[in-house]
Design a protein around this motif. Sequence first.
Motif, PDB file in Angstrom:
ATOM      1  N   VAL A  54       0.795  -1.162  -0.127  1.00 53.84           N
ATOM      2  CA  VAL A  54       0.203   0.113  -0.059  1.00 53.84           C
ATOM      3  C   VAL A  54       1.022   1.311  -0.039  1.00 53.84           C
ATOM      4  N   ALA A  55       1.890   1.206   0.810  1.00 48.51           N
ATOM      5  CA  ALA A  55       2.791   2.453   0.944  1.00 48.51           C
ATOM      6  C   ALA A  55       3.621   2.761  -0.219  1.00 48.51           C
ATOM      7  N   GLY A  56       3.856   1.590  -1.007  1.00 44.43           N
ATOM      8  CA  GLY A  56       4.612   1.614  -2.215  1.00 44.43           C
ATOM      9  C   GLY A  56       3.562   2.373  -3.283  1.00 44.43           C
ATOM     10  N   GLY A  57       2.310   2.422  -3.372  1.00 44.81           N
ATOM     11  CA  GLY A  57       1.602   2.805  -4.297  1.00 44.81           C
ATOM     12  C   GLY A  57       1.165   4.235  -3.858  1.00 44.81           C
ATOM     13  N   MET A  58       1.349   4.522  -2.544  1.00 46.07           N
ATOM     14  CA  MET A  58       1.153   5.801  -2.173  1.00 46.07           C
ATOM     15  C   MET A  58       2.375   6.576  -2.424  1.00 46.07           C
ATOM     16  N   LYS A  59       3.502   6.273  -2.470  1.00 45.26           N
ATOM     17  CA  LYS A  59       4.920   6.914  -2.647  1.00 45.26           C
ATOM     18  C   LYS A  59       4.852   7.116  -4.181  1.00 45.26           C
ATOM     19  N   THR A  60       4.339   6.105  -5.044  1.00 43.33           N
ATOM     20  CA  THR A  60       4.560   6.066  -6.538  1.00 43.33           C
ATOM     21  C   THR A  60       3.499   7.356  -7.126  1.00 43.33           C
ATOM     22  N   ARG A  61       2.332   7.373  -6.308  1.00 38.62           N
ATOM     23  CA  ARG A  61       1.460   8.221  -6.716  1.00 38.62           C
ATOM     24  C   ARG A  61       1.601   9.722  -6.240  1.00 38.62           C
ATOM     25  N   GLY A  62       2.623   9.729  -5.261  1.00 33.46           N
ATOM     26  CA  GLY A  62       2.929  10.984  -4.676  1.00 33.46           C
ATOM     27  C   GLY A  62       1.783  11.539  -3.934  1.00 33.46           C
ATOM     28  N   SER A  63       0.747  10.885  -3.390  1.00 33.11           N
ATOM     29  CA  SER A  63      -0.400  11.321  -2.834  1.00 33.11           C
ATOM     30  C   SER A  63      -0.420  11.490  -1.464  1.00 33.11           C
ATOM     31  N   GLY A  64       0.660  10.805  -0.660  1.00 39.87           N
ATOM     32  CA  GLY A  64       0.731  10.722   0.918  1.00 39.87           C
ATOM     33  C   GLY A  64      -0.439   9.836   1.317  1.00 39.87           C
ATOM     34  N   GLY A  65      -0.664   9.706   2.359  1.00 41.47           N
ATOM     35  CA  GLY A  65      -1.483   8.903   3.064  1.00 41.47           C
ATOM     36  C   GLY A  65      -1.348   8.650   4.450  1.00 41.47           C
ATOM     37  N   SER A  66      -2.194   7.757   5.025  1.00 41.54           N
ATOM     38  CA  SER A  66      -2.320   7.513   6.551  1.00 41.54           C
ATOM     39  C   SER A  66      -2.456   6.053   6.735  1.00 41.54           C
TER      40      SER A  66
END
Length: 180
Positions: A54-66
Amino acid sequence: AATEAALKDVGPIDLLVNNAACTKLQPFLEVTADQFDLLFNVNVKAVLHVSQMVAGGMKTRGSGGSIVNVSSQASQRALRDHTVYCSTKGALDMLTKVMALELGPHQIRVNSVNPTVVMTKMGRLGWSDPEKAQTMKSRIPLGRFAEEEDVVNSILFLLSEKSSMINGVALPVDGGHLAC
């Protein structure tokens, strides 16, 4: 492989709650290798694996997250017959901190909630003995175990923008148990 396949078609994920856990009550001298492996696989390794995807996808998209990991006050306070469970939750708290450190620069916040006994199916099973339950409740200043809603509300806060500057925290949801 099954986890990767399941998450592959879900789409972008911005919020993640790692809430799987299991336990087997065993005194320290009776802990078995099978139970040790099972608890660490479910309580720690699964969190690592799912969070990486999940964090890999967040990082790739540059969207951040929690990301919120459901830990336990047992990570900070030893409980009789909970040798492996306490150990897995201690490991989960440190995993949370390392994730927060490494993912923070990508605007991905990682925290844990650390409840006392929660009246889930597992909580009722582990604390069904009234004498054992009363001993534990007597150490909680609010005098009761947590309900699922108490934990859910804490998780929702940590997922929300209202906690945008909170990262790497283990939030006790324990009625004051760790304060004593």
